[in-house]
Design a protein around this motif. Structure first.
Motif, PDB file in Angstrom:
ATOM      1  N   GLU A 174       0.813  -1.221   0.000  1.00  8.47           N
ATOM      2  CA  GLU A 174       0.000   0.000   0.000  1.00  8.47           C
ATOM      3  C   GLU A 174       0.849   1.275   0.000  1.00  8.47           C
ATOM      4  OE1 GLU A 174      -2.964  -0.128   3.086  1.00  8.47           O
ATOM      5  OE2 GLU A 174      -3.795  -2.009   2.360  1.00  8.47           O
ATOM      6  N   ARG A 217     -10.875  -0.345   9.387  1.00  7.90           N
ATOM      7  CA  ARG A 217      -9.740  -1.287   9.399  1.00  7.90           C
ATOM      8  C   ARG A 217     -10.218  -2.724   9.551  1.00  7.90           C
ATOM      9  NH1 ARG A 217      -4.708   0.697  12.832  1.00  7.90           N
ATOM     10  NH2 ARG A 217      -6.168   1.924  14.016  1.00  7.90           N
ATOM     11  N   LYS A 234     -11.347  -3.680   6.100  1.00  3.67           N
ATOM     12  CA  LYS A 234     -10.245  -3.773   5.144  1.00  3.67           C
ATOM     13  C   LYS A 234      -9.304  -4.942   5.425  1.00  3.67           C
ATOM     14  CE  LYS A 234      -6.897  -0.810   2.833  1.00  3.67           C
ATOM     15  NZ  LYS A 234      -6.369   0.555   2.705  1.00  3.67           N
ATOM     16  N   TYR A 235      -8.989  -5.169   6.709  1.00  2.57           N
ATOM     17  CA  TYR A 235      -7.953  -6.146   7.060  1.00  2.57           C
ATOM     18  C   TYR A 235      -8.453  -7.349   7.864  1.00  2.57           C
ATOM     19  CZ  TYR A 235      -5.064  -2.065   5.965  1.00  2.57           C
ATOM     20  OH  TYR A 235      -4.490  -0.971   5.363  1.00  2.57           O
TER      21      TYR A 235
END
Length: 84
Positions: free
Chosen positions: A29, A66, A69-70
């Protein structure tokens, strides 16, 4: 802080895997590693044995974005059995 002294051997193994995963994500990223998760957040995940996205939200400073996303990738890393 020396997490090797704070965490049990099995926990430190997972913590190390999480740091490796975080480094790879940050490189991909193009961002600093701490913007993904801090060492303290990774240590808390290990100590609390986070095993769901709901549990991930309980880590201080980890919000919905987050988790979304993760979260899935984190759960995979966390679920690998330890050697210790």
């Amino acid at each position: 802080m020396d997490y090797k002294e704070v965490l049990k051997p099995g926990e430190f193994e997972v913590f190390s895997r999480l740091r490796d995963w975080r480094r790879a994500v940050a490189e991909k990223e193009g961002v600093p590693v701490y913007t993904i998760f801090t060492n303290e957040q990774l240590a808390q995940m290990v100590q609390k044995k986070v095993n769901s996205k709901a549990a991930l939200k309980e880590i201080e400073g980890v919000g919905d974005a987050r988790v979304e996303k993760y979260g899935d990738a984190l759960m995979q890393v966390m679920s690998v059995p330890t050697k210790a």
